[in-house]
Motif scaffolding. Structure first.
Motif, PDB file in Angstrom:
ATOM      1  N   THR A  77       8.305  17.485  65.362  1.00 42.84           N
ATOM      2  CA  THR A  77       9.748  17.563  65.157  1.00 42.84           C
ATOM      3  C   THR A  77      10.442  16.463  65.948  1.00 42.84           C
ATOM      4  O   THR A  77      10.061  16.142  67.065  1.00 42.84           O
ATOM      5  N   LYS A  78      11.444  15.900  65.337  1.00 44.49           N
ATOM      6  CA  LYS A  78      12.218  14.842  65.992  1.00 44.49           C
ATOM      7  C   LYS A  78      13.605  15.340  66.369  1.00 44.49           C
ATOM      8  O   LYS A  78      14.445  14.597  66.804  1.00 44.49           O
ATOM      9  N   GLU A  79      13.835  16.632  66.170  1.00 43.32           N
ATOM     10  CA  GLU A  79      15.136  17.217  66.462  1.00 43.32           C
ATOM     11  C   GLU A  79      15.325  17.354  67.967  1.00 43.32           C
ATOM     12  O   GLU A  79      14.382  17.596  68.698  1.00 43.32           O
ATOM     13  N   LYS A  80      16.557  17.230  68.378  1.00 46.06           N
ATOM     14  CA  LYS A  80      16.854  17.406  69.801  1.00 46.06           C
ATOM     15  C   LYS A  80      17.027  18.883  70.075  1.00 46.06           C
ATOM     16  O   LYS A  80      17.507  19.627  69.238  1.00 46.06           O
TER      17      LYS A  80
END
Length: 137
Positions: A77-80
């Motif tokens: 995942t690249k979500e913050k």
């Protein structure tokens, strides 16, 4: 209510947890937690590895009387946001008991637990061996 809106608990000493998160000069950062037993001529090692694909991400090897469990998980995942998941390489090496038959090791993965079974030949008890000594001239 969404869990992302709930405040995260604060540590008694802010930043103290970070001291335990980073790499240590002694030991592994991502250590595989294990439990082991010896019963009925079998050495059994159980490793806690939840969320891994056993066919692609977990490897068990032996060499020179040592058993090594290694696994790798990549962050996808690249979500913050906040994550307490561990990513990267995980390794644990244990010494096999005397008499372990490394050619007959079996491993199975069920519900996040890797179980490795190693047959162990019982040492012959009470058998003495005479060692010849020679005199050097």
């Amino acid at each position: 209510m969404s869990s992302s809106l709930l405040p995260r608990p604060r540590a008694l000493f802010p930043g103290i947890q970070d001291l335990f998160e980073g790499p240590w000069p002694f030991g592994e950062h991502n250590l595989v937690r294990i439990e082991d037993t010896m019963t009925d001529g079998k050495y059994v090692v159980r490793a806690e590895l939840p969320g891994f694909d056993p066919e692609k991400q977990i490897h068990v090897t032996t060499n020179a009387g040592l058993l090594t469990i290694s696994a790798e998980r990549e962050e996808k995942t690249k979500e913050k946001g906040h994550s307490e998941f561990r990513y990267g390489s995980f390794t644990r090496t244990v010494a096999l008991p005397e008499g372990a038959d490394a050619s007959k090791i079996a491993a199975k993965y069920t519900d996040g637990i890797l179980e490795i079974t190693v047959p162990v030949k019982e040492a012959e008890k009470g058998k003495s061996v005479r060692i010849e000594t020679t005199k050097k001239s």
